[in-house]
Scaffold this motif. Structure first.
Motif, PDB file in Angstrom:
ATOM      1  N   GLU A 119      39.990  68.622  35.210  1.00  0.00           N
ATOM      2  CA  GLU A 119      40.251  68.316  33.985  1.00  0.00           C
ATOM      3  C   GLU A 119      40.134  67.896  32.737  1.00  0.00           C
ATOM      4  O   GLU A 119      40.869  67.349  32.069  1.00  0.00           O
ATOM      5  N   CYS A 120      38.989  67.849  32.493  1.00  0.00           N
ATOM      6  CA  CYS A 120      38.900  68.023  31.112  1.00  0.00           C
ATOM      7  C   CYS A 120      39.126  69.129  30.451  1.00  0.00           C
ATOM      8  O   CYS A 120      39.627  69.030  29.523  1.00  0.00           O
ATOM      9  N   ALA A 121      39.059  70.027  31.234  1.00  0.00           N
ATOM     10  CA  ALA A 121      39.826  71.446  30.574  1.00  0.00           C
ATOM     11  C   ALA A 121      41.105  71.550  29.982  1.00  0.00           C
ATOM     12  O   ALA A 121      42.053  71.115  29.246  1.00  0.00           O
ATOM     13  N   LEU A 134      34.267  61.576  44.903  1.00  0.00           N
ATOM     14  CA  LEU A 134      34.006  61.630  42.780  1.00  0.00           C
ATOM     15  C   LEU A 134      35.651  60.856  42.847  1.00  0.00           C
ATOM     16  O   LEU A 134      36.615  60.932  43.534  1.00  0.00           O
ATOM     17  N   PRO A 135      35.224  59.505  42.163  1.00  0.00           N
ATOM     18  CA  PRO A 135      35.941  58.326  41.797  1.00  0.00           C
ATOM     19  C   PRO A 135      36.997  58.803  41.056  1.00  0.00           C
ATOM     20  O   PRO A 135      36.931  59.866  40.186  1.00  0.00           O
ATOM     21  N   ASP A 136      37.868  58.217  41.143  1.00  0.00           N
ATOM     22  CA  ASP A 136      39.243  58.399  40.092  1.00  0.00           C
ATOM     23  C   ASP A 136      38.622  58.339  38.329  1.00  0.00           C
ATOM     24  O   ASP A 136      39.667  58.857  37.319  1.00  0.00           O
ATOM     25  N   ASP A 137      37.549  57.463  38.126  1.00  0.00           N
ATOM     26  CA  ASP A 137      36.827  57.003  36.875  1.00  0.00           C
ATOM     27  C   ASP A 137      36.445  58.157  35.972  1.00  0.00           C
ATOM     28  O   ASP A 137      35.800  58.416  35.152  1.00  0.00           O
ATOM     29  N   TRP A 138      36.143  59.431  37.193  1.00  0.00           N
ATOM     30  CA  TRP A 138      34.961  60.726  36.691  1.00  0.00           C
ATOM     31  C   TRP A 138      36.680  61.573  36.418  1.00  0.00           C
ATOM     32  O   TRP A 138      37.096  61.774  37.445  1.00  0.00           O
ATOM     33  N   TRP A 139      35.544  62.990  35.284  1.00  0.00           N
ATOM     34  CA  TRP A 139      37.021  64.328  35.227  1.00  0.00           C
ATOM     35  C   TRP A 139      36.209  64.857  35.341  1.00  0.00           C
ATOM     36  O   TRP A 139      34.949  65.691  35.423  1.00  0.00           O
ATOM     37  N   THR A 140      36.701  66.471  36.194  1.00  0.00           N
ATOM     38  CA  THR A 140      35.258  67.316  37.256  1.00  0.00           C
ATOM     39  C   THR A 140      35.848  67.905  35.385  1.00  0.00           C
ATOM     40  O   THR A 140      36.509  68.312  34.108  1.00  0.00           O
ATOM     41  N   ALA A 141      35.729  69.381  35.479  1.00  0.00           N
ATOM     42  CA  ALA A 141      35.409  71.292  34.185  1.00  0.00           C
ATOM     43  C   ALA A 141      36.768  70.948  34.485  1.00  0.00           C
ATOM     44  O   ALA A 141      37.362  71.314  33.306  1.00  0.00           O
TER      45      ALA A 141
END
Length: 70
Positions: A19-21, A10-17
């Motif tokens: 991180e979104c929360a 998972l690259p730094d420029d994507w958020w997981t659920a």
């Protein structure tokens, strides 16, 4: 959605659920409920079994959300 085989990639420029929360100040469960009810953006990519979103997608969506009492 574009699948990826290695969830650790998972690259730094994507958020997981999670991180979104955290960005929205809600629980991960609330975020996943929003997504499952199509009240939030669908995942843009899967890293293994982990859905992911571009941060700008979440920021734009959050900015456009109606606020209670406003």
């Amino acid at each position: 959605m574009t699948p990826a085989t290695d969830p650790s990639s998972l690259p730094d420029d994507w958020w997981t659920a999670t991180e979104c929360a955290a960005y929205l100040g809600i629980t991960r469960g609330t975020w996943t409920a929003y997504v499952s009810r199509e009240q939030a953006p669908a995942p843009e990519r899967m890293f293994g079994r982990s859905p992911a979103w571009k941060p700008q997608t979440i920021m734009s969506w959050a900015a456009s959300r109606p606020r209670h009492g406003k």
